[in-house]
Write an enzyme that holds these catalytic residues in place. Structure first.
Site, PDB file in Angstrom:
ATOM      1  CE  LYS A  31       2.940   2.734 -18.427  1.00  0.00           C
ATOM      2  NZ  LYS A  31       2.065   1.841 -17.801  1.00  0.00           N
TER       3      LYS A  31
ATOM      4  N   GLY B 106       1.639   0.149  -1.600  1.00  0.00           N
ATOM      5  CA  GLY B 106       0.842   1.070  -2.735  1.00  0.00           C
ATOM      6  C   GLY B 106      -0.627   1.115  -2.350  1.00  0.00           C
TER       7      GLY B 106
ATOM      8  N   GLY C 147      -2.942   3.106  -4.067  1.00  0.00           N
ATOM      9  CA  GLY C 147      -3.604   4.253  -5.260  1.00  0.00           C
ATOM     10  C   GLY C 147      -4.840   3.193  -5.777  1.00  0.00           C
ATOM     11  CG  ASN C 148      -6.899   2.324 -10.245  1.00  0.00           C
ATOM     12  OD1 ASN C 148      -6.531   1.141 -10.607  1.00  0.00           O
ATOM     13  ND2 ASN C 148      -7.939   2.914 -10.453  1.00  0.00           N
ATOM     14  CB  ALA C 149      -2.897  -1.117  -8.779  1.00  0.00           C
ATOM     15  N   GLY C 150      -3.567  -0.903  -5.740  1.00  0.00           N
ATOM     16  CA  GLY C 150      -3.500  -1.213  -4.270  1.00  0.00           C
ATOM     17  C   GLY C 150      -4.816  -1.172  -3.566  1.00  0.00           C
TER      18      GLY C 150
END
Ligand code: NAD
Length: 409
Positions: A102, A214, A216-219
């Site tokens: 990471k 959240g 963003g991309n995921a949420g």
């Protein structure tokens, strides 16, 4: 609440249950390599700013390091170590031949111009050039890093190498080596495993209420997928606002509002609620999709959801895990729930190195074929060992890492 302490406690708990080889446990108790750099950037106003950057290469027993790069003001080395460790576990959970790594930069990317962001992204690659590469360590997007940032990074690396090297990062735009289905992969993987768990309990999707932290991309993609499948999404949160309507939110309208204003704040026809209230809502599914340490011993007891689907990495502390397990809340852990992201990243890398590109249907079929059997294996392990799904995931993954370490000697 240090994310890395939490990660090591999760490791020790599962290691004990499978009687993990002592040498493997010792090796997994610290990263293989930590690289740090200061990135000097000439800002638009002519001043010089220096940004602290990291790459942690946690474990490569099963293949090259794989894991995103986070641009966030609260990045610190222990957080990057925890995220890198979870990547090693996650790759093993879904059986992809990669290890865990990471990266991060301490920066508020929202305060940078596009030109400054591009300089920072290219500087990151120059700083870590020696340790990354398609056969060594393959970064990807994470919080506040985007396909555009990945394109700049792949371009910078290719220039330094003097040849196209698209496989150096994943999560790139489609026009430049990206994979169809990568943008939605994290949410899609979580959606598949949640549906399996819902089925196990004999529940019907269209009766289930959902809250997501959240956007963003995921949420946001998870909200869209769940809404389209018939779940009732009643609450959504981003860094600026938490919106709630018990009758359900119109996700298309929320997405349009977020795109236009960059925030959930000000969306009409909803109540704005606090974070405390968000976690106490009478919902069936709670989806943390923002940052670490959101579900703690302070709020875990108030959670009424039947399922917690961890699209975020490390949203739950070990104490909160115990409380929820006692309260029969089924936590689908990050290392399984958000593993769709790394799975399709792996598919993207395969496409790059073979220069042979898949259709969206092929990507989705392959993703489903990895996520569902992984879920089933972990569900079965949890039942057999009478433990939670996180510990079961770690048990499956640690066993795979231990086997690779053993044959390598
Ligand atoms: P993103 O940058 O696209 O979105 C992050 C979201 O979190 C934004 O909506 C932001 O407003 C919100 N947020 C930030 N601080 C918040 C707070 N205090 N309260 C509520 N919301 C807050 O990032 P992402 O890619 O969607 O990543 C979200 C989580 O999912 C992270 O934990 C990341 O590690 C994890 N994850 C992402 C991927 C992926 O492929 N994108 C894969 C695996 C795991």
């Amino acid at each position: 609440m240090n994310a890395y302490d939490n990660a090591l406690r999760q490791l020790e708990k599962a290691a004990k249950l499978i009687n993990l080889d002592k040498d493997v446990l010792t090796r997994l108790s610290s990263p293989e390599k930590v690289v740090m750099a200061s990135l000097p950037i000439r800002m638009d106003d002519g001043s010089l700013q220096v940004f602290q950057a990291y790459r942690v290469q946690y474990n490569s027993a099963r293949g090259p390091y794989k894991g995103g790069i986070r641009f966030h003001p609260q990045v610190d080395l222990d957080e990057v170590k925890a995220l890198a460790f979870w990547m090693a576990i996650k790759s093993a959970v879904v059986g992809i031949p990669m290890g865990g790594g990471k990266g991060g930069v301490i920066v508020d990317p929202k305060s940078l111009s596009e030109a400054e962001l591009e300089k920072l992204s290219r500087a990151w690659v120059r700083a870590f050039r020696e340790v990354i590469g398609p056969a060594k360590d393959i970064p990807a997007p994470d919080v506040y890093t985007t396909p555009q940032i990945m394109a700049w990074m792949a371009d910078e690396f290719s220039k330094l190498e003097g040849k196209p090297s698209l496989g150096v990062v994943t999560g790139k735009p489609l026009e430049y080596g990206g994979s169809l289905g990568r943008g939605s992969a994290t949410a899609m993987g979580g959606f598949y495993v949640l549906n399996q768990a819902v089925e196990k309990l004999g529940l019907k999707i269209n009766k289930l209420k959902v809250a997501i932290q959240g956007f963003g991309n995921a949420g946001s993609i998870m909200a869209q997928l769940m809404h389209d499948a018939g779940y009732k999404v009643v609450a959504l949160a981003d860094s600026r606002a938490i919106i709630y309507n018990d009758k359900g939110l119109d996700i298309d309208k929320v997405i349009a509002h977020k795109e236009a204003t960059k925030s959930l704040a000000g969306f009409k026809g909803v109540e704005e609620i606090t974070k405390e209230k968000l976690f106490e809502l009478e919902v069936d599914v709670l989806v943390p999709a923002a940052l670490e340490n959101q579900i703690t011993k302070e709020n875990a007891k108030d959670i009424n959801a039947k399922f917690v689907v961890e699209l975020a990495n490390g949203p739950t502390t070990p104490e909160a895990d115990e409380i929820m397990y006692k309260n029969k809340v089924i936590v689908i852990p990050d290392v399984l729930a958000n593993a769709g992201g790394v799975t399709v990243s792996y598919f993207e890398w395969l496409q790059n190195i073979s220069n042979n590109y898949w259709t969206e249907e092929e990507v989705d079929k392959e993703l489903k074929e990895r996520m569902i059997p992984s879920f089933e294996a972990i569900w079965q392990m949890a039942e057999e060992k009478e433990t939670d799904l996180r510990t079961a995931s770690f048990m499956v993954a640690l066993d795979r890492i231990a086997q690779a370490s053993k044959v390598r000697g």
